[in-house]
Design an enzyme around this catalytic site. Structure first.
Site, mmCIF file in Angstrom:
data_model
loop_
_atom_site.group_PDB
_atom_site.id
_atom_site.type_symbol
_atom_site.label_atom_id
_atom_site.label_comp_id
_atom_site.label_asym_id
_atom_site.label_seq_id
_atom_site.Cartn_x
_atom_site.Cartn_y
_atom_site.Cartn_z
ATOM 1 N N TYR A 82 0.290 -34.822 3.627
ATOM 2 C CA TYR A 82 -0.103 -33.418 3.749
ATOM 3 C C TYR A 82 1.022 -32.522 3.230
ATOM 4 O O TYR A 82 0.758 -31.542 2.538
ATOM 5 C CB TYR A 82 -0.440 -33.087 5.212
ATOM 6 C CG TYR A 82 -1.634 -33.845 5.740
ATOM 7 C CD1 TYR A 82 -2.929 -33.481 5.376
ATOM 8 C CD2 TYR A 82 -1.476 -34.921 6.597
ATOM 9 C CE1 TYR A 82 -4.034 -34.175 5.855
ATOM 10 C CE2 TYR A 82 -2.570 -35.621 7.083
ATOM 11 C CZ TYR A 82 -3.845 -35.247 6.710
ATOM 12 O OH TYR A 82 -4.935 -35.942 7.182
ATOM 13 N N ASN A 105 -13.241 -30.650 3.689
ATOM 14 C CA ASN A 105 -13.662 -31.088 2.364
ATOM 15 C C ASN A 105 -15.158 -31.405 2.422
ATOM 16 O O ASN A 105 -15.570 -32.319 3.135
ATOM 17 C CB ASN A 105 -12.860 -32.333 1.970
ATOM 18 C CG ASN A 105 -13.346 -32.993 0.707
ATOM 19 O OD1 ASN A 105 -14.136 -32.434 -0.047
ATOM 20 N ND2 ASN A 105 -12.887 -34.201 0.476
ATOM 21 N N CYS A 113 -10.103 -37.058 0.133
ATOM 22 C CA CYS A 113 -9.192 -36.593 1.179
ATOM 23 C C CYS A 113 -8.699 -37.746 2.050
ATOM 24 O O CYS A 113 -7.684 -37.599 2.744
ATOM 25 C CB CYS A 113 -9.846 -35.504 2.026
ATOM 26 S SG CYS A 113 -11.422 -35.978 2.749
ATOM 27 N N HIS A 114 -9.374 -38.883 2.000
ATOM 28 C CA HIS A 114 -8.930 -40.046 2.777
ATOM 29 C C HIS A 114 -7.592 -40.581 2.285
ATOM 30 O O HIS A 114 -6.934 -41.338 2.994
ATOM 31 C CB HIS A 114 -9.996 -41.157 2.755
ATOM 32 C CG HIS A 114 -10.288 -41.682 1.391
ATOM 33 N ND1 HIS A 114 -11.170 -41.058 0.524
ATOM 34 C CD2 HIS A 114 -9.818 -42.772 0.738
ATOM 35 C CE1 HIS A 114 -11.230 -41.741 -0.608
ATOM 36 N NE2 HIS A 114 -10.420 -42.788 -0.501
ATOM 37 N N GLU A 140 -9.673 -49.580 -1.185
ATOM 38 C CA GLU A 140 -8.926 -49.219 -2.392
ATOM 39 C C GLU A 140 -7.667 -50.053 -2.594
ATOM 40 O O GLU A 140 -7.181 -50.178 -3.711
ATOM 41 C CB GLU A 140 -8.589 -47.719 -2.361
ATOM 42 C CG GLU A 140 -9.824 -46.864 -2.506
ATOM 43 C CD GLU A 140 -9.525 -45.385 -2.646
ATOM 44 O OE1 GLU A 140 -8.352 -45.006 -2.853
ATOM 45 O OE2 GLU A 140 -10.486 -44.593 -2.553
#
Length: 146
Positions: A82, A105, A113-114, A140
């Site tokens: 952040y 979001n 945003c994850h 991912e």
């Protein structure tokens, strides 16, 4: 695409939000919805790393919009914090505002945003739940999910 809801969200609340912000929601298939569904299926199958779904920014503006646009620059499999995102948005003291922009979001996963973590490396919150955020990050990273 204007909004992507999680199963844990109340559909009546989502529809009320959309109705209040952009007008009555239309039901039925659309080319954008079809494209989003195909690309999300590919993403979850491990065959897609970026999205080309057109994003309608009707639910965002100002600093929040700037932050949400920056989210698309975070590469697949990578994370940022952040605080780093606040720096990138040219407002290093706006760490909480960045968190709010991520929390609000309207199109998570597509606008990733994850991929944003706390400075200590912990996950932080996620509209779809922390377990969903963890699953997306594992997906991912190439790790197997149980």
């Amino acid at each position: 695409m204007v909004y992507l809801a999680f199963a844990c969200e109340e559909s009546a609340e989502v529809l009320a939000l959309l109705n209040n912000k952009i007008g009555p929601a239309t039901m039925g298939a659309s080319p954008v919805l079809t494209l989003a569904a195909v690309q999300l299926d590919e993403y979850f199958a491990g065959a897609r790393r970026t999205f080309s779904v057109p994003i309608d920014e009707a639910l965002t503006s100002g600093f929040r919009q700037r932050v949400q646009r920056l989210l698309t620059d975070i590469p697949y499999g990578a994370t940022t914090t952040y605080a780093q995102l606040a720096d990138a948005a040219a407002n290093p003291k706006a760490v909480r505002a960045v968190g709010s922009a991520c929390a609000r979001n309207p199109v998570p996963i597509i606008v990733p945003c994850h991929r944003v973590l706390r400075s200590d490396g912990s996950l932080g919150g996620y509209r779809g739940g922390v377990a969903a955020k963890e699953l997306l990050l594992r997906l991912e990273s190439g790790a197997r999910t149980p």
